[in-house]
Structures are given as structure tokens and as C-alpha cells.
Design a protein around this motif. Structure first.
Motif, PDB file in Angstrom:
ATOM      1  N   THR A 186      47.048  33.606  44.899  1.00 13.35           N
ATOM      2  CA  THR A 186      48.137  34.069  45.193  1.00 13.35           C
ATOM      3  C   THR A 186      48.272  34.474  46.576  1.00 13.35           C
ATOM      4  OG1 THR A 186      49.401  35.762  45.043  1.00 13.35           O
ATOM      5  CG2 THR A 186      47.100  36.484  44.332  1.00 13.35           C
ATOM      6  N   SER A 187      49.259  34.550  47.384  1.00 14.08           N
ATOM      7  CA  SER A 187      49.098  34.844  48.894  1.00 14.08           C
ATOM      8  C   SER A 187      48.808  36.569  49.225  1.00 14.08           C
ATOM      9  CB  SER A 187      49.603  34.089  49.122  1.00 14.08           C
ATOM     10  OG  SER A 187      51.046  34.209  48.915  1.00 14.08           O
TER      11      SER A 187
ATOM     12  N   SER B 190      38.805  32.943  49.935  1.00 12.95           N
ATOM     13  CA  SER B 190      40.314  32.802  50.931  1.00 12.95           C
ATOM     14  C   SER B 190      40.515  31.114  49.950  1.00 12.95           C
ATOM     15  CB  SER B 190      40.484  32.953  52.020  1.00 12.95           C
ATOM     16  OG  SER B 190      39.246  32.164  52.384  1.00 12.95           O
ATOM     17  N   SER B 191      39.357  30.808  49.833  1.00 14.32           N
ATOM     18  CA  SER B 191      39.895  29.265  49.127  1.00 14.32           C
ATOM     19  C   SER B 191      38.904  29.190  48.289  1.00 14.32           C
ATOM     20  CB  SER B 191      39.973  28.353  49.526  1.00 14.32           C
ATOM     21  OG  SER B 191      38.721  28.122  50.313  1.00 14.32           O
ATOM     22  N   PRO B 192      39.116  28.110  47.235  1.00 20.99           N
ATOM     23  CA  PRO B 192      38.200  28.087  45.954  1.00 20.99           C
ATOM     24  C   PRO B 192      37.473  27.063  46.547  1.00 20.99           C
ATOM     25  CG  PRO B 192      40.533  26.745  45.144  1.00 20.99           C
ATOM     26  CD  PRO B 192      39.758  27.435  46.704  1.00 20.99           C
ATOM     27  N   THR B 193      36.890  26.956  48.072  1.00 19.84           N
ATOM     28  CA  THR B 193      36.256  26.454  48.331  1.00 19.84           C
ATOM     29  C   THR B 193      34.876  27.886  48.688  1.00 19.84           C
ATOM     30  OG1 THR B 193      36.907  25.355  50.019  1.00 19.84           O
ATOM     31  CG2 THR B 193      36.051  24.090  48.548  1.00 19.84           C
ATOM     32  N   ASN B 194      35.653  28.074  49.325  1.00 22.58           N
ATOM     33  CA  ASN B 194      35.235  29.114  50.166  1.00 22.58           C
ATOM     34  C   ASN B 194      35.386  30.904  49.048  1.00 22.58           C
ATOM     35  OD1 ASN B 194      34.735  31.801  51.720  1.00 22.58           O
ATOM     36  ND2 ASN B 194      36.296  31.827  52.513  1.00 22.58           N
ATOM     37  N   MET B 195      34.283  31.226  48.065  1.00 23.81           N
ATOM     38  CA  MET B 195      34.498  32.215  47.353  1.00 23.81           C
ATOM     39  C   MET B 195      32.211  32.788  46.898  1.00 23.81           C
ATOM     40  SD  MET B 195      37.324  31.731  45.296  1.00 23.81           S
ATOM     41  CE  MET B 195      36.944  32.536  44.450  1.00 23.81           C
ATOM     42  N   PRO B 196      32.843  34.105  48.172  1.00 23.07           N
ATOM     43  CA  PRO B 196      31.292  34.810  48.487  1.00 23.07           C
ATOM     44  C   PRO B 196      31.011  35.451  46.741  1.00 23.07           C
ATOM     45  CG  PRO B 196      33.308  36.664  48.438  1.00 23.07           C
ATOM     46  CD  PRO B 196      34.361  34.894  48.070  1.00 23.07           C
ATOM     47  N   GLU B 197      29.717  36.289  46.304  1.00 20.72           N
ATOM     48  CA  GLU B 197      29.577  36.769  45.638  1.00 20.72           C
ATOM     49  C   GLU B 197      30.318  37.121  44.594  1.00 20.72           C
ATOM     50  OE1 GLU B 197      25.351  39.185  44.465  1.00 20.72           O
ATOM     51  OE2 GLU B 197      26.465  39.011  46.517  1.00 20.72           O
ATOM     52  N   PRO B 198      30.065  37.183  43.020  1.00 21.24           N
ATOM     53  CA  PRO B 198      31.031  37.802  42.209  1.00 21.24           C
ATOM     54  C   PRO B 198      30.436  39.249  42.195  1.00 21.24           C
ATOM     55  CG  PRO B 198      29.705  36.288  40.769  1.00 21.24           C
ATOM     56  CD  PRO B 198      29.186  36.221  43.072  1.00 21.24           C
ATOM     57  N   PHE B 199      31.236  40.104  41.810  1.00 23.90           N
ATOM     58  CA  PHE B 199      31.448  41.212  41.495  1.00 23.90           C
ATOM     59  C   PHE B 199      31.328  41.388  39.741  1.00 23.90           C
ATOM     60  CE2 PHE B 199      34.981  42.076  43.646  1.00 23.90           C
ATOM     61  CZ  PHE B 199      35.805  42.555  42.453  1.00 23.90           C
ATOM     62  N   LEU B 200      30.505  42.383  39.005  1.00 24.54           N
ATOM     63  CA  LEU B 200      30.659  42.948  37.482  1.00 24.54           C
ATOM     64  C   LEU B 200      31.724  43.362  37.230  1.00 24.54           C
ATOM     65  CD1 LEU B 200      26.584  43.267  37.179  1.00 24.54           C
ATOM     66  CD2 LEU B 200      27.593  41.284  36.824  1.00 24.54           C
ATOM     67  N   VAL B 201      31.941  43.160  36.139  1.00 30.36           N
ATOM     68  CA  VAL B 201      33.276  44.044  36.026  1.00 30.36           C
ATOM     69  C   VAL B 201      33.052  44.400  34.365  1.00 30.36           C
ATOM     70  CG1 VAL B 201      35.991  43.938  35.007  1.00 30.36           C
ATOM     71  CG2 VAL B 201      34.566  42.076  36.982  1.00 30.36           C
TER      72      VAL B 201
ATOM     73  N   ASN C 142      48.785  34.511  53.858  1.00 32.93           N
ATOM     74  CA  ASN C 142      47.757  34.524  53.293  1.00 32.93           C
ATOM     75  C   ASN C 142      46.674  34.533  52.283  1.00 32.93           C
ATOM     76  OD1 ASN C 142      45.977  35.654  56.739  1.00 32.93           O
ATOM     77  ND2 ASN C 142      47.877  36.921  55.965  1.00 32.93           N
ATOM     78  N   PRO C 143      45.958  33.180  51.989  1.00 37.95           N
ATOM     79  CA  PRO C 143      45.909  32.758  50.663  1.00 37.95           C
ATOM     80  C   PRO C 143      44.723  34.116  49.775  1.00 37.95           C
ATOM     81  CG  PRO C 143      44.675  31.105  51.764  1.00 37.95           C
ATOM     82  CD  PRO C 143      45.373  32.174  52.740  1.00 37.95           C
ATOM     83  N   ILE C 144      44.849  34.499  48.684  1.00 37.44           N
ATOM     84  CA  ILE C 144      44.208  34.984  47.703  1.00 37.44           C
ATOM     85  C   ILE C 144      43.443  34.181  46.113  1.00 37.44           C
ATOM     86  CG2 ILE C 144      43.678  36.562  46.223  1.00 37.44           C
ATOM     87  CD1 ILE C 144      45.680  38.134  48.344  1.00 37.44           C
TER      88      ILE C 144
ATOM     89  N   PHE D 152      43.551  37.525  30.818  1.00 36.09           N
ATOM     90  CA  PHE D 152      43.700  38.403  31.947  1.00 36.09           C
ATOM     91  C   PHE D 152      45.410  38.289  32.725  1.00 36.09           C
ATOM     92  CE2 PHE D 152      42.108  34.770  34.345  1.00 36.09           C
ATOM     93  CZ  PHE D 152      42.900  35.621  36.016  1.00 36.09           C
ATOM     94  N   THR D 153      45.198  39.801  32.983  1.00 30.63           N
ATOM     95  CA  THR D 153      46.272  39.764  32.971  1.00 30.63           C
ATOM     96  C   THR D 153      45.590  40.192  35.223  1.00 30.63           C
ATOM     97  OG1 THR D 153      47.240  41.550  32.918  1.00 30.63           O
ATOM     98  CG2 THR D 153      48.647  39.818  32.549  1.00 30.63           C
ATOM     99  N   ALA D 154      46.424  39.847  35.971  1.00 35.76           N
ATOM    100  CA  ALA D 154      46.228  40.016  37.169  1.00 35.76           C
ATOM    101  C   ALA D 154      46.751  40.603  38.604  1.00 35.76           C
ATOM    102  CB  ALA D 154      44.650  38.735  37.678  1.00 35.76           C
ATOM    103  N   ARG D 155      47.150  40.925  39.534  1.00 34.60           N
ATOM    104  CA  ARG D 155      47.686  41.531  40.619  1.00 34.60           C
ATOM    105  C   ARG D 155      46.724  41.803  41.708  1.00 34.60           C
ATOM    106  NH1 ARG D 155      51.357  46.740  40.979  1.00 34.60           N
ATOM    107  NH2 ARG D 155      50.195  48.642  39.238  1.00 34.60           N
TER     108      ARG D 155
END
Length: 531
Positions: free
Chosen positions: A408-409, A358-369, A390-392, A288-291
Motif C-alpha cells: 500500500t502507500s 518500504s519495498s519487498p527487497t528492503n524488509m527490516p527485522e520482523p516483530f512478533l504478533v 510513499n510505498p508501504i 488477515f486484514t490490514a490498514r
């Protein structure tokens, strides 16, 4: 048709002053003709067959009595072999060839009142002629089909009998190559799964087993040989086999969605079977590509996709305007939202879920794509710190179970730039003599108080056109303001190619001697927000 999908059509046509045999092979867009016979004789009435290893064979007759077969070699060259003796009469019409599932070849034709049959075992040489006496008559259009059963190898032949009474009839002959014990099987990868993930091994079983194998060998993407194979030589035969998948096929550098083919060969003390294969697509990584950027940038997707949670709830973000610029630095935001765009058009199995944290250990519920694409404004997953990076963290999971994380940030800039000396700011406009609608705007000495955006403290400015001079352009609701990026790194710069027709209503676009360009007299209007 070959196992790899190659398609060939056999026919005869003139070449010089003689009839020759050709095959036309489909290359994906057109047929490419290839002549497979020498020019010493004239030939006609061909048929073609592929063996399971993809070798193409063409059988045909010569006008000077004779029956022949041409075989395409691995280097693309063709070899020719005569199947009938010199003293045989002319063949009647079609010469029929077929290959069975383990690579044995079968050929039939009619001449001198007989039906002839020849058999070539996989890896062996042609058998002597077998003939079946049929009553003298007129026979045409022979067609044969080969099959293998537990009892042996068979060739079924049908033909037109024009001597039958009261009218033409269909004749049938059955040949059996019982002297050759067939051996072969078709490998099946992971229960015939069309797609697998990043696996170190696959489970291989076999179908259509013929004979009693004692050993096997394998190779990925090519037939195994004594010199090149992935099994380290012959291994004891197992009905259920664990085969390692080479790291080169599972690398993230490997093109996603490219098929991988496993070639397997069986043998026993008497026979070495034909190579058979199964193909699977290995989806080794999420592609994938993302921004993740400023929600106010102008080059966003025209169509937003809903945020759809795993429970089916769909959310389409409502972006409330703060009257700020509708463009800006993509790495900054003045809002608590970010613009997120994900494109996975080349992803093999398809994107399943997306999580934003905001961090690899703070990932909320995912959503469907859905549809391997997502574009929307989403809330920053945490508290934005002004002036800070601010980290993303994005985590995508595809439908085969592969995961990939991207970091990214974005910088939060909630301070509006304010001119420190408005009176010192210069503004001029110069039209292009060759295209008077295009002009160059020159700004000088623009200095602002903004300690969050680096350098000169601002990203760009607002510009609006007017047909008349205005006393208070900021309060004139008829003006159309356009945000422009300011080139350079200082408070003095020029913007070329500005159209004097931008924002002017159609009814006012008439010839005139003058056209005013308005810029604000306050910092809020002339200088767009840094983000």
C-alpha cells in the motif's frame, strides 16, 4: 458416535397405538427424532452402532417374537432386515449391536434359553445364527463389544443372570467369526499432524493394520468408488504412501481452517476392506486484514499492542502531539509515523511475525504478533518524500510457515494550509427548529495555499462552542476544539447535525437564548491539516 462426530440415541416409544423404534440424531443444537421401523408390528429394546464409514445401524426386537436390524442408507432412507426365524420365541430384553474397526457388524440376543449371535462382514451378508446353550434360567440386559486381533474377529457378550445362587450374577459369552478374514487399517497423515501448510503432497502411514492388503485406493473428502477416486484406481499397497493434495484444497479461495478428510480403502484377493479415514486441517495461506494509515485518524484502536521484537524486547510507541488535528485523511500523514492495524481472527495457525518495509527487497527485522491482532503507531521504514506516494510493504508469516505480502502507500503532507483571504471567508449557523441543539454550519469562500493536498487544499476544519462571545478564541484554554471533515470539494460547504452542546462543560449546559459557535480567525484553527 460416528467417526465424523455425529451422535445418535436409540429408544422406543408410542406411535399411534403401537410401540416403534426411534433414533434421535444430534444436529449441533438439538436432537432430531427419526422413526426407523414400519407400523406392521410393535418393537422395543433397541441399541445402535455406527460402522467406520458413518452408516448407522439399529438392532431391536418385536413384541411378536422376532429380532430385527434397521440400516440408514446414503439417501437417508431406512431399510429393515429380520435376523431371527419365525419359530423363535420372544427375545429377552435388550438386543445388542456393535461394529468393529473395519466395519463388521455383530448382534446378540437371548431367547428360548439360548444366547444368539449373528455376524455381518463389511460388504457382505449376514451369517447364519450361532447359538450358545446356557442353562435354563432368567437372563437380561445383553451388551456386546466387538474387537479385532491378529487371530480373528471377536464379540464379547455380558448379561445379567438372575438364576444364579446365592444371588444375581454376571454371565459372559465369547463368539468368534473365524470364517471371515478381516482386512483394514487406519490411515495417518503426516504423523497425525492436526494442521499442515500449503503442501503439494502428504505422507500417509497406517495403524491398526489387520490382514494382508495388496492394493489400496483413496479419495479426498468422500469415500473412493470405482467411478470416483483420486488415486486413478487401485494402486499397489505401500506401508508409507505419498498422496497428492488437490490444488482445490490448497487454494487461497478455500476457507481457512476447514478440515480435509482422506478416505482410504484396502483390498486383497479375498477381501475388500472397509473405508477408513484421517482428517487434517490445511492452512494454505495467511488470512488477515490490514490498514496502514494516518496516525492522527480518530477511529484507531483503543488499545495498542506492544511492538515485540524477536529477542523479546517490547516497544510501545510514544506519539508526541504537534497540536495538529486529531483526525484527517487516512491516506495522508503529517508525521513520520503511520498507524498500523492487523487483524487475523480467522487465521488458522495464527500469525507469527510481521515485517514493515518500504519495498519487498528492503524488509527490516520482523516483530512478533500475539493473539492474531496488532495495533500501534510505527515509524515509516525509510525517508518520507513530501507530496509523494510513499510505498508501504507488509509481510506476515503464520505459525505454519505461510507467507503473504501486502503493498500500500501513504502521502506525506508536511505543509499547513494557510488562508489566502481570511476576510472573504463566511461563517453562519442555523439551528434545526425540531431539535434546537442541532445546527447546520455553513462555510463559504475558504481558499488556502497548500500545494500538497489535492483539490481545495484542505481536509477539514476545527469547530468549538462557547456560551459567551470571545475576543480571542485561539488563546482561550477553556475551549474544546473538534476537528470535522469538510464535505464536498470546494471552499464553500455545509456541515449538518453539529451539536451546540459539544465541548460545553456540564455545569454550563443550562437553558439560554443564545449559544455562540466559535471558529478561529486564523488559518491554523479553522482549517485542520490535510492529513
Amino acid at each position: 458416535m460416528a467417526p465424523n462426530g455425529e451422535l445418535a440415541v436409540a429408544y422406543f416409544r408410542g406411535f399411534g397405538n403401537a410401540l416403534q423404534i426411534y433414533v434421535s440424531i444430534w444436529n449441533g443444537t438439538s436432537f432430531e427424532p427419526v422413526r426407523v421401523t414400519d407400523t406392521d408390528r410393535e418393537y422395543a429394546s433397541p441399541s445402535a452402532a455406527y460402522t467406520p464409514d458413518g452408516t448407522l445401524h439399529v438392532a431391536y426386537k418385536s413384541i411378536e417374537p422376532g429380532v430385527w436390524v434397521s440400516t440408514r442408507q446414503s439417501n437417508g432412507q431406512w431399510t429393515q432386515r429380520r435376523l431371527s426365524p419365525d419359530n423363535q420365541g420372544a427375545a429377552n430384553d435388550l438386543v445388542s449391536i456393535d461394529a468393529d474397526s473395519v466395519g463388521n457388524l455383530h448382534v446378540t440376543w437371548s431367547a428360548d434359553g439360548y444366547v444368539y449371535y449373528r455376524f455381518k462382514p463389511a460388504g457382505g451378508d449376514w451369517s447364519p445364527r450361532i447359538l450358545r446353550n446356557i442353562n435354563s434360567g432368567t437372563y437380561f440386559n445383553y451388551a456386546g463389544a466387538a474387537n479385532i486381533s491378529a487371530s480373528g474377529t471377536y464379540f464379547h457378550v455380558v448379561f445379567e443372570n438372575w438364576s444364579a445362587r446365592p444371588g444375581p450374577a454376571v454371565g459372559y459369552a465369547l463368539f468368534s467369526a473365524v470364517s471371515v478374514q478381516p482386512l483394514g487399517a487406519v490411515p495417518v497423515i503426516d504423523n497425525d499432524a492436526p494442521l499442515i501448510g500449503d503442501k503439494e503432497t502428504v505422507t500417509v502411514t497406517f495403524k491398526d493394520l489387520i490382514g494382508t492388503p495388496t492394493e489400496l485406493r483413496w479419495r479426498w473428502n468422500a469415500a473412493p468408488t470405482d467411478i470416483e477416486n483420486d488415486s486413478a484406481g487401485w494402486k499397489p499397497y505401500q506401508a508409507t504412501l505419498t498422496v497428492p493434495v488437490p490444488a482445490t484444497l490448497r487454494s487461497e479461495d478455500t476457507d481457512s481452517c476447514d478440515p480435509a478428510t482422506l478416505f482410504v480403502q484396502l483390498r486383497n484377493a479375498q477381501t475388500q476392506g472397509q473405508v477408513a479415514s484421517d482428517t487434517v486441517t490445511i492452512d494454505a495461506a495467511v488470512e488477515f486484514t490490514a490498514r496502514a494509515s494516518n496516525p492522527n485518524i480518530i477511529n484507531k484502536s483503543k488499545d495498542f499492542t506492544p511492538v515485540r521484537l524477536a529477542n523479546g524486547q517490547a516497544i510501545l510507541q510514544d506519539f508526541n502531539t504537534d497540536s495538529g488535528a486529531s483526525d484527517g485523511d487516512p491516506g495522508y500523514t503529517r508525521n513520520t509515523l503511520i498507524y498500523l492495524e492487523i487483524s487475523a481472527r480467522e487465521e488458522c495457525s495464527g500469525i507469527n511475525t510481521l515485517a514493515l518495509g518500504s519495498s519487498p527487497t528492503n524488509m527490516p527485522e520482523p516483530f512478533l504478533v500475539d493473539g492474531n491482532y496488532f495495533a500501534n503507531l510505527v515509524a515509516y521504514p525509510g525517508t518520507l518524500q513530501p507530496g509523494s506516494s510513499n510505498p508501504i510493504v507488509l509481510k506476515l508469516v503464520d505459525k505454519i510457515g505461510n507467507e503473504r505480502t501486502l503493498s500500500t502507500s501513504i502521502i506525506y503532507d508536511n505543509v499547513k494550509p494557510v488562508l489566502t483571504n481570511q476576510a472573504a471567508v463566511g461563517l453562519s449557523i442555523n439551528s434545526d427548529p425540531a431539535a434546537t441543539m442541532l445546527s447546520t454550519l455553513t462555510i463559504s469562500n475558504a481558499a488556502v495555499a497548500d500545494n500538497l493536498y489535492p483539490g481545495r487544499g484542505f481536509w477539514g476544519l476545527w469547530v468549538a462552542n462557547s456560551r459567551t462571545q470571545l475576543g480571542s478564541p485561539l488563546t482561550d484554554e477553556t475551549l474544546v476544539w473538534t476537528p470535522l471533515k469538510a464535505p464536498g470539494t470546494t471552499g464553500s460547504f455545509s456541515i449538518s447535525g453539529w451539536s451546540l452542546g459539544t465541548g460545553i462543560p456540564d455545569a454550563q449546559r443550562t437553558p439560554a437564548n443564545t449559544l455562540s459557535m466559535c471558529a478561529s480567525s486564523t488559518a491554523r484553527a479553522i482549517l485542520a491539516m490535510a492529513s
